[in-house]
Structures are given as structure tokens and as C-alpha cells.
Design an enzyme around this catalytic site. Sequence first.
Site, PDB file in Angstrom:
ATOM      1  CB  CYS A   1      -0.936   0.002   1.201  1.00 15.29           C
ATOM      2  SG  CYS A   1      -0.103   0.029   2.794  1.00 15.29           S
TER       3      CYS A   1
ATOM      4  CG  HIS B   1      -4.442   0.364   4.504  1.00 15.67           C
ATOM      5  ND1 HIS B   1      -3.701  -0.409   3.628  1.00 15.67           N
ATOM      6  CD2 HIS B   1      -5.449   0.898   3.778  1.00 15.67           C
ATOM      7  CE1 HIS B   1      -4.260  -0.338   2.420  1.00 15.67           C
ATOM      8  NE2 HIS B   1      -5.317   0.456   2.489  1.00 15.67           N
TER       9      HIS B   1
ATOM     10  CG  ASN C   1      -7.819   1.134  -0.104  1.00 14.82           C
ATOM     11  OD1 ASN C   1      -6.601   1.137   0.074  1.00 14.82           O
ATOM     12  ND2 ASN C   1      -8.631   0.331   0.561  1.00 14.82           N
TER      13      ASN C   1
END
Length: 340
Positions: A144, A283, A307
Site C-alpha cells: 500500500c 494502512h 485505496n
Amino acid sequence: MHLLLFFICILTVSQATNDNQQTALWNLFKRVHKKQYANILEEQYRFVVFTDNLAMIDRHNHEADIGLHSYTLKINQFADMTHEEFVRKMLNGVKMPSKTDYMKKSNKNSLHPPSDVDIPAAVDWRKKGAVTKVIENQGQCGSCWAFTATGALEGQHFLKTGKLVRLSAQNLMDCSGEFGNQGCNGGWMDASFQYIKANKGIDTEASYPYEAKDGNCRFNPKTVGATDTGFVDLPKENETALQIAIATVGPISVAVDASHSSFQFYSSGVYDEPQCSSTNIDHSFILVGYDTFKNSTVKKDYYIAKNSWGDAWGDKGYIWMSRNKHNQCGIANIGSYPLV
Ligand SMILES: *[C@@H]1O[C@H](CO)[C@@H](O)[C@H](O)[C@H]1NC(C)=O
Ligand SMILES: *[C@@H]1O[C@H](CO)[C@@H](O)[C@H](O)[C@H]1NC(C)=O
């Protein structure tokens, strides 16, 4: 006697319908997400996990119908994973490298915006063309951080040059180890911006596509898509400064606590999770704007977050995170952006 039979019959019928429905949804899920299991036992186990998740999602959505939640949930690619598996596999991507790894190479700047800046009530950098389409799906790889870094730089590069170029997350994963990043085992946005500066650029996604696994560095200076000259950190835990930065700078990279089932299965609406921690960050993603949801009974401020779990996750790949709600999920803990 008749009455009793009648009830039993109804019960049986509705139970059967429920089972058929679950099986139909399960078959659809396997097809849509191209799921294959090693053997029948594994598949049976995954089906049980799936039906548990389905029940939880249904319950949440019924509660949302009567106004108990400002967002809904849905089945997505994570529906055959227990919550523990989801946390273990998907939320291992944010790792702050030890300071010596990159801070000694760093020309760290901090943004301290004046408090009297007037900012618009709503911002959306997608409408200005500064955000690439969601097609990224990081897969089961803790990358991520790389998508967050490329997303923020794609925005700054566009605002400077007028050209929107998708940049290579794989380039960062394979080549920025010296700056403390660890590929699929996690990394840090600021360390990525430092690597790009030292490396004099990052390749385009087209020339160095995503593989969802660690590989050897194949950076090619001929296919550089953008570069940066360092980065700026936002003041910690300050949502005012974060909003000024989004409004005046562009897409901002941030990190949050995403370790709740509500995040795993988020579908649409303003995400508002009272259990969310404002200190345990696991995250990262980019914020591409903010706005307010209003109807006759509800008024809720939110950030628009992009995202990296594909466009089947959330609201076409996006999530609306609560804004001005005591730094919910730690959204303002570690904002930064690259200088171009
Ligand atoms: C306002 O929106 C909420 C969702 O956040 C919904 O539960 C509620 O029913 C809506 N109210 C009206 C009057 O539409
Ligand atoms: C947050 O940032 C704003 C804008 O820079 C500033 O005016 C304010 O004093 C900061 N708040 C805190 C608590 O530091």
C-alpha cells in the site's frame, strides 16, 4: 395439529430458501473473484467463513437502513477471509523505517500553513484530472505504501506539468530497499520520495508494471515518468492543517487504522467506526479531496480516500473517511506529499 404442521413447513421452506440463497451468492462470489481452492475441505471451510461474513454484513446493512450507521457494507474479494487473516495479509504494508535508513539522506520540510487561509467547503482533485483511475489492486502483498507514494506524486506531477502519468509501484518495491522499504513486507511514503529524488526519477507503470511480488530492481532511466526533489511532512494530528494541504497542495498521502471488519467490507457512505484507533496505524492511501454528506437528518464531513484494493472494493475503489471527528482512525497522524 394443523397449525403446528403449517409452522414447521414455513420454517423449513424459509430455511431452504436461505441456504439456496447463500449457495447462489457463494457461487457468484467464486466466479466474480476467480476463487479456486486446493480441495473440497478447504472450500467447505471457506464457505463457512463466507456465510459468517455475509451474516455480519446483512446485520450491519439492516442497522444502516434504520439509521444506526452512515455507511453500508458489501461482499468483496475478502469475503472468504476471516478478519484475522485479512489483518495479517492486507495490513502489513506500513512500516516506518528506522530513522537512520532515510532521514540522514533527507531534506525534510514541514508545512505550517497560516491559520487564516480560506479553503473551499469541498475539494475533489479527480475533477481536475489529477488522479489516475483506480485499477490498482495490490493483491496479497503489503505494498500500500508504494501505491500511496505513486498516487501522491502522480498528483503533484500533473499539477506541475499538466500530464497525468501512472507511476510504477513495482519500481519502488524492487529498488528502494536502501531507504528502508521492504517490498511486499511494507514500506514508507517519505522513504519512497527520498529514493525517487536520489534515483532521479521513477519509471512509468506502463514500462514497469505491477507484479504483486518482490523482484529484482529493473529501473530504466529511459522510461522515467516523474521525479521529485524531496517531501514535506504535515504537522501531526492536525486536521485543519491536513485540509488546508488537500485544498492548496493536491492529493496527500496519509496512513490510518484499517483493522476493522467495517473497513474490510466497506461499501459506501461516510465511514464512521467508533472502535477506530487514532494511534495504531496499519494502512496507507491518498486523500484526493473532501466534502460533506447532507440530507434532512444527517450532516457528516468526510475525506475522499483512494485505496489500492481494486475498483471492486468500497465505492469504486474509494472510501469516504470521517472528517473533523477527533482525528478518527489517525487520519491526520502522518500526512505528507512530494515536492516537484
Ligand atoms: C440520510 O442519510 C442516512 C445515511 O447516512 C440515512 O440513514 C437516512 O435515512 C437519510 N435520511 C433521509 C431523510 O433520507
Ligand atoms: C493546526 O494547524 C493550523 C493551521 O496551520 C494552526 O493554525 C493550528 O494552530 C494548528 N493546531 C494545533 C493544535 O497545533
